[in-house]
Design a protein around this motif. Structure first.
Motif, PDB file in Angstrom:
ATOM      1  N   LEU A 144       0.747  -1.303  -0.107  1.00 46.65           N
ATOM      2  CA  LEU A 144      -0.220  -0.018   0.017  1.00 46.65           C
ATOM      3  C   LEU A 144       0.912   1.203   0.135  1.00 46.65           C
ATOM      4  N   TYR A 145       1.951   1.252   0.742  1.00 52.41           N
ATOM      5  CA  TYR A 145       2.778   2.506   0.933  1.00 52.41           C
ATOM      6  C   TYR A 145       3.408   2.650  -0.568  1.00 52.41           C
ATOM      7  N   ALA A 146       4.168   1.614  -0.984  1.00 53.22           N
ATOM      8  CA  ALA A 146       4.508   1.659  -2.301  1.00 53.22           C
ATOM      9  C   ALA A 146       3.703   2.195  -3.450  1.00 53.22           C
ATOM     10  N   LEU A 147       2.486   1.539  -3.376  1.00 54.70           N
ATOM     11  CA  LEU A 147       1.699   2.209  -4.516  1.00 54.70           C
ATOM     12  C   LEU A 147       1.242   3.692  -4.241  1.00 54.70           C
TER      13      LEU A 147
ATOM     14  N   LYS B 263      -3.515 -10.593  -4.284  1.00 55.85           N
ATOM     15  CA  LYS B 263      -4.612 -11.116  -4.106  1.00 55.85           C
ATOM     16  C   LYS B 263      -5.573 -11.019  -3.185  1.00 55.85           C
ATOM     17  N   GLU B 264      -5.209 -10.852  -1.820  1.00 57.86           N
ATOM     18  CA  GLU B 264      -6.010 -10.435  -0.729  1.00 57.86           C
ATOM     19  C   GLU B 264      -6.597  -8.820  -0.643  1.00 57.86           C
ATOM     20  N   MET B 265      -5.724  -8.188  -1.228  1.00 58.14           N
ATOM     21  CA  MET B 265      -6.290  -6.756  -1.373  1.00 58.14           C
ATOM     22  C   MET B 265      -7.409  -6.621  -2.494  1.00 58.14           C
ATOM     23  N   ASN B 266      -7.133  -7.165  -3.472  1.00 57.07           N
ATOM     24  CA  ASN B 266      -7.871  -7.508  -4.648  1.00 57.07           C
ATOM     25  C   ASN B 266      -9.318  -8.046  -4.262  1.00 57.07           C
TER      26      ASN B 266
ATOM     27  N   VAL C 113      -7.312  -2.829  -4.486  1.00 58.58           N
ATOM     28  CA  VAL C 113      -6.362  -2.623  -5.446  1.00 58.58           C
ATOM     29  C   VAL C 113      -7.186  -3.067  -6.895  1.00 58.58           C
ATOM     30  N   MET C 114      -6.729  -2.400  -7.934  1.00 62.23           N
ATOM     31  CA  MET C 114      -7.388  -2.969  -9.173  1.00 62.23           C
ATOM     32  C   MET C 114      -6.440  -3.409 -10.134  1.00 62.23           C
TER      33      MET C 114
ATOM     34  N   ILE D  63      -0.656  -3.091 -11.015  1.00 63.97           N
ATOM     35  CA  ILE D  63      -1.588  -2.959 -10.069  1.00 63.97           C
ATOM     36  C   ILE D  63      -1.543  -1.593  -9.496  1.00 63.97           C
ATOM     37  N   THR D  64      -2.911  -1.067  -9.411  1.00 65.10           N
ATOM     38  CA  THR D  64      -3.291   0.359  -9.065  1.00 65.10           C
ATOM     39  C   THR D  64      -4.214   0.483  -8.030  1.00 65.10           C
TER      40      THR D  64
END
Length: 316
Positions: free
Chosen positions: A48-51, A78-81, A86-87, A100-101
């Motif tokens: 999350l921080y990197a994005l 996968k978990e965040m999606n 994320v998209m 990943i966005t």
């Protein structure tokens, strides 16, 4: 928290100790996210921080940025999606690359996350200032030391050193004839073909090596012969190092090194000025050992052995 186990094991349980601290901090982190109303899992934070710093990155880019494996990052993505944080899409210029966005849902947490990061940062700095040793700097040092040599390599080196202390180098005796013969036959036939001169030396070591003024040394590990090396007298000042062989099951105990050092010491006792050897450049570990012992390549006379393509010499 009960520290009795780690007091007993000491630094041997470093990994377990670090994992315990990590699990404790992860548990604390989950509570802290709740305190700020940030509904994410602690393990998502690096991604999350990197994005948040640079959106629309590939899995490979994220893995490199946060120092995780691509498999680990893929699992987090996968978990965040699944939670719509994320998209996932394909790169316009390469359909094989996944991009990943951050989703709008994830972005709504960023202001609270920034406040949380500031408070956590100040709290951690204050806690580290209370400690006698700065853990953050110590972890940097630990990473540096592991980059220089892994813990596996360090333990393996200690194991070899300990086992090499159980190796004895003894003079040849008739009881070791079969071991001398079989160890050399196994070594030679693994790489080459036996030649007539091999049979003469291995079948009649007293006549061909010892009686003319040479010697044979035997390496024993826990009382069993596991290595051999011979000195063959060429003239009054030069001996040939020959018939060095180590049992494959006993490798990794520095037996070749111990035999080589012992043979060079014996050559000095016999009054040698030079020790000569013949080998083959395909035997890279052996050539490395000879260089480590101090042998230098020379251009010698033609060898009676077909397998020889390199000749080396050690000056005493």
């Amino acid at each position: 928290m009960n520290y009795g186990f780690f007091q007993k094991t000491g630094s041997m349980a470093l990994g377990s100790r670090l994992r315990q601290v990590s699990e404790r901090l992860t548990h604390e982190a989950a509570k802290i996210y709740g305190l700020y109303g940030v509904a994410i899992e602690p393990r998502w934070f690096p991604v999350l921080y990197a994005l948040a710093q640079q959106d629309s990155q590939s899995v490979a880019q994220l893995a490199e940025a946060i120092g995780h494996s691509q498999a680990s990052v893929s699992q987090i993505i996968k978990e965040m999606n699944q939670r719509e944080f994320v998209m996932i899409s394909k790169a316009a210029d390469d359909g094989r690359k996944t991009i990943i966005t951050l989703s709008d849902q994830a972005r709504q947490y960023l202001p609270a996350l920034h406040q949380q990061m500031a408070d956590v940062g100040e709290s951690v700095e204050a806690m580290l200032a209370q400690a006698q040793h700065n853990l953050w700097k110590a972890l940097d040092e630990l990473d540096y030391l592991l980059d220089q040599k892994s813990l596996f390599d360090r333990v393996n080196q200690k194991r070899k050193q300990r086992e090499s202390q159980q190796v004895q180098i003894v003079p040849y005796a008739e009881q070791y004839h079969e071991a001398f013969r079989q160890l050399n036959i196994e070594w030679i036939t693994t790489h080459f073909a036996l030649e007539e001169l091999d049979y003469q030396a291995l079948d009649h070591p007293d006549e061909k090596i010892i009686q003319p003024g040479g010697c044979i040394l035997i390496a024993l590990y826990q009382g069993e012969p596991v290595g051999t090396c011979a000195l063959i007298k060429m003239n009054d000042t030069t001996y040939e190092l020959a018939k060095m062989a180590v049992d494959p099951n006993a490798r990794g105990k520095h037996i070749g090194w111990l035999l080589g050092k012992a043979v060079l010491q014996k050559a000095s006792q016999l009054g040698a000025k030079k020790v000569y050897l013949e080998s083959n450049t395909s035997l890279k570990p052996a050539i490395h050992l000879y260089h480590k012992l101090g042998f230098q390549r020379i251009m010698g006379t033609d060898s009676p052995y077909k397998r020889c393509n390199i000749q080396m010499e050690y000056t005493l």
